[in-house]
Design a protein around this motif. Structure first.
Motif, mmCIF file in Angstrom:
data_model
loop_
_atom_site.group_PDB
_atom_site.id
_atom_site.type_symbol
_atom_site.label_atom_id
_atom_site.label_comp_id
_atom_site.label_asym_id
_atom_site.label_seq_id
_atom_site.Cartn_x
_atom_site.Cartn_y
_atom_site.Cartn_z
ATOM 1 N N MET A 1 0.841 -1.202 0.000
ATOM 2 C CA MET A 1 0.000 0.000 0.000
ATOM 3 C C MET A 1 0.882 1.261 0.000
ATOM 4 N N SER A 2 1.924 1.240 0.852
ATOM 5 C CA SER A 2 2.835 2.392 0.920
ATOM 6 C C SER A 2 3.562 2.560 -0.406
ATOM 7 N N MET A 3 3.938 1.433 -0.994
ATOM 8 C CA MET A 3 4.682 1.470 -2.260
ATOM 9 C C MET A 3 3.829 2.094 -3.372
ATOM 10 N N GLN A 4 2.530 1.781 -3.366
ATOM 11 C CA GLN A 4 1.634 2.336 -4.395
ATOM 12 C C GLN A 4 1.595 3.865 -4.299
ATOM 13 N N THR A 5 1.513 4.368 -3.068
ATOM 14 C CA THR A 5 1.475 5.828 -2.880
ATOM 15 C C THR A 5 2.805 6.435 -3.314
ATOM 16 N N LEU A 6 3.907 5.788 -2.899
ATOM 17 C CA LEU A 6 5.232 6.332 -3.215
ATOM 18 C C LEU A 6 5.509 6.302 -4.717
ATOM 19 N N THR A 7 5.049 5.255 -5.388
ATOM 20 C CA THR A 7 5.271 5.153 -6.833
ATOM 21 C C THR A 7 4.594 6.319 -7.541
ATOM 22 N N PHE A 8 3.342 6.593 -7.132
ATOM 23 C CA PHE A 8 2.641 7.702 -7.764
ATOM 24 C C PHE A 8 3.326 9.024 -7.444
ATOM 25 N N LEU A 9 3.730 9.182 -6.195
ATOM 26 C CA LEU A 9 4.382 10.427 -5.774
ATOM 27 C C LEU A 9 5.684 10.646 -6.562
ATOM 28 N N ASN A 10 6.435 9.569 -6.766
ATOM 29 C CA ASN A 10 7.693 9.682 -7.510
ATOM 30 C C ASN A 10 7.446 10.056 -8.962
ATOM 31 N N THR B 1 -1.783 22.469 -24.136
ATOM 32 C CA THR B 1 -0.754 21.428 -24.284
ATOM 33 C C THR B 1 -0.487 20.770 -22.929
ATOM 34 N N GLY B 2 -0.449 21.600 -21.870
ATOM 35 C CA GLY B 2 -0.226 21.069 -20.522
ATOM 36 C C GLY B 2 -1.310 20.082 -20.118
ATOM 37 N N VAL B 3 -2.573 20.440 -20.440
ATOM 38 C CA VAL B 3 -3.702 19.549 -20.102
ATOM 39 C C VAL B 3 -3.576 18.238 -20.894
ATOM 40 N N VAL B 4 -3.280 18.371 -22.197
ATOM 41 C CA VAL B 4 -3.162 17.168 -23.051
ATOM 42 C C VAL B 4 -2.016 16.284 -22.548
ATOM 43 N N LEU B 5 -0.878 16.911 -22.236
ATOM 44 C CA LEU B 5 0.264 16.127 -21.729
ATOM 45 C C LEU B 5 -0.074 15.430 -20.416
ATOM 46 N N ALA B 6 -0.815 16.155 -19.558
ATOM 47 C CA ALA B 6 -1.219 15.557 -18.269
ATOM 48 C C ALA B 6 -2.085 14.327 -18.507
ATOM 49 N N ILE B 7 -3.010 14.436 -19.477
ATOM 50 C CA ILE B 7 -3.887 13.293 -19.779
ATOM 51 C C ILE B 7 -3.055 12.121 -20.300
ATOM 52 N N ILE B 8 -2.091 12.442 -21.192
ATOM 53 C CA ILE B 8 -1.239 11.366 -21.747
ATOM 54 C C ILE B 8 -0.443 10.701 -20.622
ATOM 55 N N VAL B 9 0.178 11.541 -19.780
ATOM 56 C CA VAL B 9 1.005 11.000 -18.682
ATOM 57 C C VAL B 9 0.161 10.124 -17.753
ATOM 58 N N LEU B 10 -1.037 10.640 -17.390
ATOM 59 C CA LEU B 10 -1.894 9.869 -16.473
ATOM 60 C C LEU B 10 -2.363 8.566 -17.112
ATOM 61 N N THR B 11 -2.659 8.631 -18.427
ATOM 62 C CA THR B 11 -3.089 7.407 -19.125
ATOM 63 C C THR B 11 -1.955 6.386 -19.126
ATOM 64 N N VAL B 12 -0.738 6.871 -19.384
ATOM 65 C CA VAL B 12 0.415 5.958 -19.423
ATOM 66 C C VAL B 12 0.670 5.349 -18.036
ATOM 67 N N ILE B 13 0.688 6.210 -17.009
ATOM 68 C CA ILE B 13 1.009 5.659 -15.678
ATOM 69 C C ILE B 13 -0.137 4.787 -15.148
ATOM 70 N N GLN B 14 -1.347 5.089 -15.593
ATOM 71 C CA GLN B 14 -2.463 4.223 -15.204
ATOM 72 C C GLN B 14 -2.349 2.876 -15.928
ATOM 73 N N GLY B 15 -1.973 2.947 -17.209
ATOM 74 C CA GLY B 15 -1.780 1.723 -17.997
ATOM 75 C C GLY B 15 -0.674 0.850 -17.416
ATOM 76 N N CYS B 16 0.358 1.494 -16.871
ATOM 77 C CA CYS B 16 1.474 0.741 -16.273
ATOM 78 C C CYS B 16 1.134 0.277 -14.849
ATOM 79 N N GLY B 17 -0.040 0.675 -14.351
ATOM 80 C CA GLY B 17 -0.468 0.239 -13.013
ATOM 81 C C GLY B 17 0.149 1.041 -11.886
ATOM 82 N N TYR B 18 0.653 2.246 -12.184
ATOM 83 C CA TYR B 18 1.272 3.054 -11.134
ATOM 84 C C TYR B 18 0.268 3.973 -10.424
ATOM 85 N N LEU B 19 -0.916 4.161 -11.042
ATOM 86 C CA LEU B 19 -1.885 5.083 -10.457
ATOM 87 C C LEU B 19 -2.887 4.278 -9.631
#
Lengths: 370, 392
Positions: free
Chosen positions: A235-244, B337-355
């Motif tokens: 859980m902590s790692m998930q928050t830190l990953t997003f923060l990073n 451009t900032g909004v579009v880039l933010a959407i792209i970044v969030l889509t990518v990090i969500q796709g990678c499972g980081y969000l």
């Protein structure tokens, strides 16, 4: 000379405010992670472990030597050693057929006692007797004293249900039989699925587990049944990953801000830089000068930013506590994190100012329009 | 004097300001989209509709750890206007070394509140011993296949259980990040008896019954428990699961619209939609000094051109207005451009499972308020920086 320029204070402030965002977010996340860690202390962590075969991913896939249980039982710092064979079998009653899970144990009475079972009837003592979990009994409509035919492959065993138990654990969906019954069904007494054991109280679990692991064959593994620590860490790692990931944008902002700061410096200090060249400064001196100025701004900005971030987060949490007394947030930043922020800010800043610093070495005062 | 057609600002120099504005907009958008996405995802966790009501444990510090008497479902289901009920035991657990949330349910009842699409295998039934169905995102993340057996390890209790994956479902909601199992499996992993669940959800007809009317029924039950019925009249789930009637105190039980219930947990910690929006704006405001420096740098870089225009009679006011008119379109482009880039970044990090928060993907939606706020903040900032600058 360059530090006396009018824009220096605002440049430091620009970097400081960006770093303050990072520092305050990190401080709040640290508090959240600390709270999560503290939650661990509130829960009673069970000390039950399983020994499974090394390559297995689930219980019925696991096969370990039956003699391993005796070896483990002789260890002084562990208790409640329960070797078990878990099988999938077909049961036939008068009215229906079902596939169920059978759990064979050495002593059914001790096993159910350790699981704090409430038993309606008695406990199985021979290979022709079985105890059935309440949930399983309800799903397959089996009553006390019913007779069942258990089938695994070509082997069939007839057993009588001598007791229905409730433990409010996963074995409520199992049929419990003595080990000899399972050996009859598998025609093989040389293996078991798992050994369940617990550590004795007041011992260092990490050291003990290391000692047990050294005694075990290499093809088995120990799995802790309650994984609170691992869950909290993830859980902590998930928050830190997003923060990073999020902080990358801040560092990009720092790089862009440093680019502007260096550009402004070289634009406003054309005269001074040309003078330095005229008195013998080489290109690398000018380059180093601009780079040093921006790096110094970044370091001062980082230090101020970290201080601002922590102070800001603590002020905000104090205000929140005044408004909602139940909210207790104590943001803090670790030394390592502060140092990491400082170094990353410095790196981003140097990256951002490199191009303007390089350009400044090629610019002449004469080139200034008008 | 008219300066509109006179191009004295060099595009290359404006680009630096545009870059700073793009990054500031991106930072604001990423922060706002993700924070408000988390807020929306959390509050919609148990259903967004107004007709979904939850009975929950008031004492619990999180929505996942409370316990309420399960038999209240049967009692409240008899109330006129209650269309369906769902008993749910939510538990954190570890599967294949990864953290997930497992929800113990009565599948037939749960489907009336949250219809699921089975994309592989078949639907779960309460009598499916040792079975589980897994949400699409969880199946992808843990590489779980239909009919695979998994070892589920407890987090709140010292329990372990082997379950067979009966199917994989898709719900287009946060449930795609969870796994569903028969109610009793959830109760085992939660470490509770068969008489308690984490919460009970109801679908109600609001024209007939309200959450407060349901609360009154619960209060009545707390003060005068209704007599137990015979087992033969019980619904299917009670024939499989033992009937346990637990006594409770009315002070410990709450009844609220599902979304309000989830919102109340965030409110306890001062997390409101407005607070998160203010936090995002604060992040933007912290980057304003950089934007101001960038604006001033542009003016410094064009000092020569400005001096020429001043010497031929252009007033400071006229010059400031003209620079602003020339920079505003750039600012709006940078902001977009900032909004579009933010959407792209969030889509990518969500796709990678980081969000992710609590093993659930944070959904983000294009909120017109955030986009409008972004444009307003950027325009205001550039206007203040240019109009407030000294052209000498």
């Amino acid at each position: 000379m360059l530090f006396r320029k009018g824009g220096t204070a605002s440049a430091i402030l620009a970097i400081a405010l960006l770093v303050a965002i990072l520092a305050s977010m990190n401080a709040i996340v640290n508090h959240i992670n600390l709270q999560t860690e503290a939650l661990r202390g509130l829960l009673n962590i069970g000390g039950t472990y399983l020994i499974l075969s090394g390559n297995s991913t689930y219980i019925t896939d696991s096969k370990i030597g039956a003699d391993l249980a005796n070896q483990i039982s002789n260890t002084t710092y562990i208790k409640n050693v329960l070797p078990q064979k878990v099988l999938t079998a077909n049961i036939t009653t008068k009215s229906r057929n079902n596939i169920i899970k059978i759990r064979a144990v050495e002593d059914v009475k001790i096993f159910l006692k350790l699981r704090k079972a409430y038993v309606n009837g008695t406990t199985a003592k021979s290979k022709t007797e079985a105890n059935i979990g309440e949930i399983l009994a309800r799903v397959v409509a089996i009553n006390l004293q019913d007779e069942l035919n258990l089938t695994i492959g070509d082997n069939i065993l007839k057993v009588k249900v001598v007791g229905i138990f409730r433990t409010q654990t996963e074995i409520d969906a199992d049929l419990i039989v003595p080990m000899e019954a399972s050996n009859k069904l598998t025609k093989d007494s040389g293996w078991i699925s798992l050994i369940e054991f617990a550590l004795k109280e007041n011992i260092n679990s990490e050291d003990t587990l290391n000692r047990i692991t050294q005694q075990l064959p290499k093809d088995v593994k120990i799995v802790k049944t309650q994984q609170l620590k691992e869950f909290m860490q993830e859980m902590s790692m998930q928050t830190l990953t997003f923060l990073n990931t999020w902080s990358l944008t801040i560092y990009a902002m720092v790089a862009a801000a440093s680019h502007i700061i260096a550009t402004r410096l070289t634009t406003e200090s054309r005269y001074e830089l040309t003078m330095l060249k005229a008195i013998g400064a080489k290109k690398k001196h000018i380059f180093t000068l601009v780079l040093t100025y921006t790096a110094a701004i970044a370091i001062l900005g980082s230090i101020l930013g970290i201080a601002l971030g922590i102070a800001g987060a603590q002020t905000a949490s104090t205000i929140l506590r005044w408004i909602w007394p139940s909210i207790e947030i104590t943001p803090f930043l670790e030394v390592g994190q502060a140092l990491q922020t400082l170094l990353l800010t410095l790196a981003s800043s140097i990256l951002g100012c490199t191009y303007p610093a390089f350009r400044s070495t090629h610019t002449r005062y004469m080139e200034q329009p008008l | 004097m008219r300066l509109i057609g006179f191009k004295y600002l060099k595009e290359q120099r404006i680009l630096t300001l545009a870059l700073i504005l793009t990054l500031a907009s991106m930072l604001f958008s990423i922060t706002a989209f993700s924070l408000l996405g988390f807020y929306k995802g959390f509050t919609a966790y148990l259903g967004e509709e107004e007709d979904i009501v939850a009975i929950y444990d008031r004492k619990s510090k999180t929505p996942f750890t409370g316990l309420v008497p399960a038999y209240l479902a049967e009692r409240i289901s008899a109330v006129n206007g209650v269309l369906a009920s769902s008993l749910e035991a939510m538990v954190p657990c570890i599967v294949k070394g990864e953290a997930i949330f497992l929800r113990g349910i009565v599948p037939e009842d749960f489907a009336k509140l949250n219809p699921l699409t089975i994309i592989e295998g078949s639907i779960l039934e309460l009598g499916d011993l040792n079975s589980i169905i897994v949400g699409k995102n969880t199946a992808d993340r843990l590489n779980i296949k239909q009919n695979e057996k998994v070892l589920v390890l407890g987090v709140l209790t010292n329990q372990y259980i082997e379950l067979r994956v009966k199917g994989i479902y898709e719900s287009h909601s946060v449930m795609d990040d969870e796994a569903l199992a028969p109610l009793y499996v959830g109760q085992w992993l939660r470490g509770t008896d068969y008489g308690h669940v984490t919460l009970i959800r109801f679908k109600i007809d609001r024209s007939v019954v309200s959450p407060s009317a349901i609360f009154e029924e619960v209060a009545k039950e707390a003060s005068e428990p209704s007599p137990s019925q015979g087992e033969t009249q019980k619904p299917f789930e009670e024939l499989i699961m033992p009937i346990v009637r637990a006594r409770f105190r009315i002070e410990d039980v709450g009844v609220e619209e599902a979304q309000s219930f989830m919102r109340s947990y965030l409110d306890r910690y001062g997390v409101t939609r407005e607070a998160l929006l203010i936090l995002s704006v604060m992040v933007f405001l912290f980057s304003t000094v950089s934007v101001t420096i960038a604006s001033k740098t542009i003016i410094t870089q064009h000092k020569g051109e400005i001096n020429v225009l001043r010497s031929v009679g252009a007033s400071k006011k006229l010059l400031k207005r003209d620079i602003l008119i020339k920079l505003l379109p750039w600012s709006l482009i940078a902001s977009s451009t900032g909004v579009v880039l933010a959407i792209i970044v969030l889509t990518v990090i969500q796709g990678c499972g980081y969000l992710k928060v609590l093993s659930h993907a944070v959904p983000f939606q294009l909120d017109p308020l955030i986009i409008a706020l972004n444009f307003i903040l950027v325009s205001l900032l550039v206007s203040i920086s240019i109009l407030g600058s000294d052209l000498e």
